[in-house]
Design a protein around this motif. Structure first.
Motif, short mmCIF file in Angstrom:
data_model
loop_
_atom_site.label_atom_id
_atom_site.label_comp_id
_atom_site.label_asym_id
_atom_site.label_seq_id
_atom_site.Cartn_x
_atom_site.Cartn_y
_atom_site.Cartn_z
N LEU A 16 14.59 0.24 -16.10
CA LEU A 16 13.24 0.13 -15.55
C LEU A 16 12.19 0.28 -16.68
CD1 LEU A 16 12.23 -0.18 -12.64
CD2 LEU A 16 12.00 2.30 -12.51
N ALA A 17 12.44 1.26 -17.55
CA ALA A 17 11.52 1.48 -18.67
C ALA A 17 11.49 0.25 -19.58
CB ALA A 17 11.93 2.72 -19.45
N LEU A 18 12.68 -0.30 -19.84
CA LEU A 18 12.75 -1.49 -20.71
C LEU A 18 12.03 -2.67 -20.07
CD1 LEU A 18 16.43 -1.24 -21.96
CD2 LEU A 18 14.39 -1.01 -23.36
N SER A 19 12.21 -2.81 -18.75
CA SER A 19 11.61 -3.97 -18.07
C SER A 19 10.09 -3.91 -18.12
CB SER A 19 12.09 -4.06 -16.62
OG SER A 19 11.44 -3.08 -15.83
N ILE B 7 14.85 11.79 -16.70
CA ILE B 7 13.43 12.12 -16.48
C ILE B 7 12.55 11.45 -17.54
CG2 ILE B 7 11.77 14.03 -16.54
CD1 ILE B 7 13.99 15.77 -15.24
N VAL B 8 13.03 11.49 -18.79
CA VAL B 8 12.25 10.87 -19.87
C VAL B 8 12.12 9.36 -19.63
CG1 VAL B 8 12.23 10.32 -22.35
CG2 VAL B 8 12.81 12.64 -21.58
N PHE B 9 13.23 8.70 -19.31
CA PHE B 9 13.20 7.24 -19.08
C PHE B 9 12.31 6.89 -17.88
CE2 PHE B 9 17.72 7.07 -21.02
CZ PHE B 9 17.18 6.98 -22.30
N LEU B 10 12.42 7.73 -16.85
CA LEU B 10 11.62 7.47 -15.65
C LEU B 10 10.12 7.65 -15.98
CD1 LEU B 10 12.44 6.67 -12.82
CD2 LEU B 10 12.35 9.06 -12.14
N TRP C 294 4.94 5.14 -16.67
CA TRP C 294 3.83 4.91 -17.59
C TRP C 294 3.69 3.40 -17.87
CZ3 TRP C 294 4.04 3.27 -22.87
CH2 TRP C 294 2.80 3.33 -23.53
N GLY C 295 4.85 2.76 -18.06
CA GLY C 295 4.84 1.33 -18.37
C GLY C 295 4.28 0.48 -17.25
N TYR C 296 4.47 0.94 -16.01
CA TYR C 296 3.98 0.18 -14.86
C TYR C 296 2.65 0.70 -14.33
CZ TYR C 296 8.11 -2.73 -14.30
OH TYR C 296 9.10 -3.68 -14.48
N PRO D 21 0.81 -1.23 0.00
CA PRO D 21 0.00 0.00 0.00
C PRO D 21 0.84 1.28 0.00
CG PRO D 21 0.05 -0.94 2.18
CD PRO D 21 0.84 -1.87 1.32
N LEU D 22 1.73 1.39 -0.97
CA LEU D 22 2.53 2.60 -1.14
C LEU D 22 2.40 3.04 -2.59
CD1 LEU D 22 5.73 1.53 0.81
CD2 LEU D 22 4.25 3.45 1.39
N PRO D 23 2.65 4.32 -2.86
CA PRO D 23 2.52 4.74 -4.26
C PRO D 23 3.44 3.92 -5.17
CG PRO D 23 2.84 6.63 -2.82
CD PRO D 23 3.04 5.41 -1.98
N ARG D 24 2.90 3.51 -6.29
CA ARG D 24 3.68 2.63 -7.17
C ARG D 24 4.96 3.32 -7.63
NH1 ARG D 24 1.25 -1.38 -11.72
NH2 ARG D 24 0.26 -2.28 -9.91
N TRP D 25 4.88 4.62 -7.92
CA TRP D 25 6.08 5.34 -8.40
C TRP D 25 7.18 5.29 -7.35
CZ3 TRP D 25 8.14 9.35 -5.67
CH2 TRP D 25 7.30 10.02 -4.78
#
Lengths: 239, 261
Positions: free
Chosen positions: B162-165, B242-245, B250-252, B102-106
């Motif tokens: 992280l973005a790729l995963s 920032i873009v990758f993050l 967005w991906g998750y 129960p924590l923010p996903r980001w």
């Protein structure tokens, strides 16, 4: 309304509809078996209940909390055992539990107290220092159930938790979770395709191809016939 | 807030324990750049003449030139290794455990990112220590200055992982990532050769290298190792991070669903 409520929930993977207008309610302290063959949509429903996915069609309430409006409060009320094993096999039993406790904001003495309590509850206190890898399949599952109790949830979600276990382990785990609902007042949703895990007084929701075929108390649905026969005739008729 | 910090601590400890357990991973992470330093650089030393370019104030040997690039290489590989473990975690289910807390996903994803960056930084300092023993040392101040540079570079490359995963469905597809992400990023950068050298061969390739965020991460590290600050490299690295993050979050996003294997 407490317990678990699923109201008019639908979900699709692209064109493929995995859940179609599913509604049911599990009262507080009840054990409900979500019965369905492979591909019925059970795991999709679990993903929605645990907010791995979200859907715009329908509502889900966990212990009276709308998961779409208050996701974190709702998640704090849930204990989950996923179909896939989620233990870190190289960590000890205790370390697995303390990691999970921390993900729920528990640390220090509070976490230690809860860890001791859940290990004792599941008869695993003497295994705290063993590596998860060294446990057999039944004990690993038992550890996952112990883990999902650490933050004192009010709703337990278990997705086919006995898959791959021998008969004795299956029986023990099914009994443990029944006890959690009857003795501790936990609301349980237990996804399965094995009818022998369901007792005559359990609540049952039968899911097939994304639709809910029937729901109610097991003995009322079967009318005294074996659950397996009722289940097979229902799913055959719907195919 | 306290809950978030407790979770961060637990995730950092878990990653550190995993790293300590996987000694072969640590050795591989160290041996890879050392092979480049000791074997590859020795071979190329004679072939490549390097003129005086900032941050260097004198002629340097090729070994000295590629050290910052190899620091970047460690972070690039570690970022990908971390994303590989995320895909593995997702297949194995432990990612579900993380994402249903129960924590923010980001925040949960950021904790993972911070944990992998910490491991990367430890690896880089170990490599720099071995390089110093080998005779390639930096100004003392450089070892301190490089720390913030490593944090920024590590976060950017970890965010890429992280973005790729979030986009990779299965572990088997990870070989493609090696071919289409790691190798182009590494070779089309200033890690192994300065951009002016690349321009002698092809202006287009030089331009591609100049756009590559990995080039800027390497230059940020290179300048920092000599106690200097490269604002352009920092800006590009932060922007790319920032873009990758953003892509990773967005991906998750649960509204996108979790990719089915």
């Amino acid at each position: 309304m407490t317990g678990l409520t699923v109201r008019n929930v639908s979900y699709a993977y692209g064109e493929k509809r995995a859940l179609d207008d599913v509604s049911f309610h599990v009262p507080q302290g009840a054990f409900c078996a979500l019965l369905g063959p492979n591909g019925a949509g059970k795991s999709t429903l679990f993903s929605l209940l645990t907010r791995l996915f979200t859907t715009r069609q329908g509502e889900i309430e966990i212990a009276g909390i709308d998961i779409a409006k208050h996701p974190r409060k709702a998640l704090a009320k849930i204990g989950v055992v996923f179909q896939q094993p989620t233990l870190d096999l190289d960590l000890t039993v205790h370390r697995n539990l303390s990691y999970f406790a921390a993900l729920h904001g528990l640390s220090g003495r509070q976490a230690e107290g809860r860890i001791t309590a859940v290990l004792e509850r599941l008869d695993m206190a003497e295994r705290a220092t063993e590596r998860a890898r060294d446990l057999n399949g039944g004990h690993r599952r038992r550890l996952e159930i112990a883990r999902c109790l650490i933050h004192v949830p009010s709703v337990l979600l278990l997705d086919e938790p006995t898959v791959g276990l021998d008969a004795a382990s299956r029986h023990a785990i099914t009994k443990h979770v029944h006890d959690l609902s009857s003795q501790d007042g936990l609301t349980v949703l237990w996804a399965t395709h094995l009818t022998d895990e369901i007792g005559p007084d359990d609540q049952v929701a039968i899911l097939h191809r994304g639709k809910l075929l029937d729901q109610g108390i097991c003995r009322d649905i079967t009318g005294g016939a074996p659950m397996q026969d009722t289940f097979l005739s229902m799913t055959r008729a719907a195919s | 807030m306290i809950d978030a910090m407790i979770a961060l601590r637990a995730i950092l400890i878990r990653e550190a324990l995993r790293f300590v357990r996987q000694r072969s991973r640590f050795v591989a992470a160290l041996v890879r750049p050392l092979v480049w330093l000791v074997v590859f650089a020795a071979g190329f030393r004679a072939a490549l003449g390097l003129s005086i370019t900032p941050p260097y104030q004198t002629y340097i040997t090729y070994e000295i030139y590629i050290v910052p690039g190899l620091c970047g290489m460690i972070m690039l590989f570690n970022g990908m290794q971390s994303s590989l473990s995320l895909v593995y975690d997702r297949e194995m289910g432990s990612m579900r455990l993380l994402l249903t807390s129960p924590l923010p996903r980001w925040w949960l994803l950021f904790c993972r990112l911070l944990a992998s960056t910490t491991i990367s930084i430890l690896q880089v300092y170990t490599f720099l220590a071995v390089a110093a023993v080998y005779g390639i040392d930096m100004p003392w101040i450089g070892y301190a200055y490089v720390f913030p540079a490593l944090i920024v570079a590590g976060l950017m490359l970890g965010a890429l992982g992280l973005a790729l995963s979030s986009a990779i469905r299965q572990l088997e597809n990870f070989a493609g990532v090696m071919n289409f992400v790691i190798f182009p990023m590494f070779f089309l950068s200033s890690a192994l050769y300065p951009l002016w050298k690349m321009a002698e061969s092809s202006a287009l390739l030089r331009d591609i290298c100049a756009l590559n965020p990995f080039t800027h991460a390497v230059e940020l590290i290179r300048f920092a190792l000599y106690g200097q600050f490269n604002a352009v490299a920092l800006g590009w690295t932060i922007l790319a991070g920032i873009v990758f993050l953003g892509f990773a979050f967005w991906g998750y996003d649960p509204a996108r669903g979790m990719k089915r294997g």
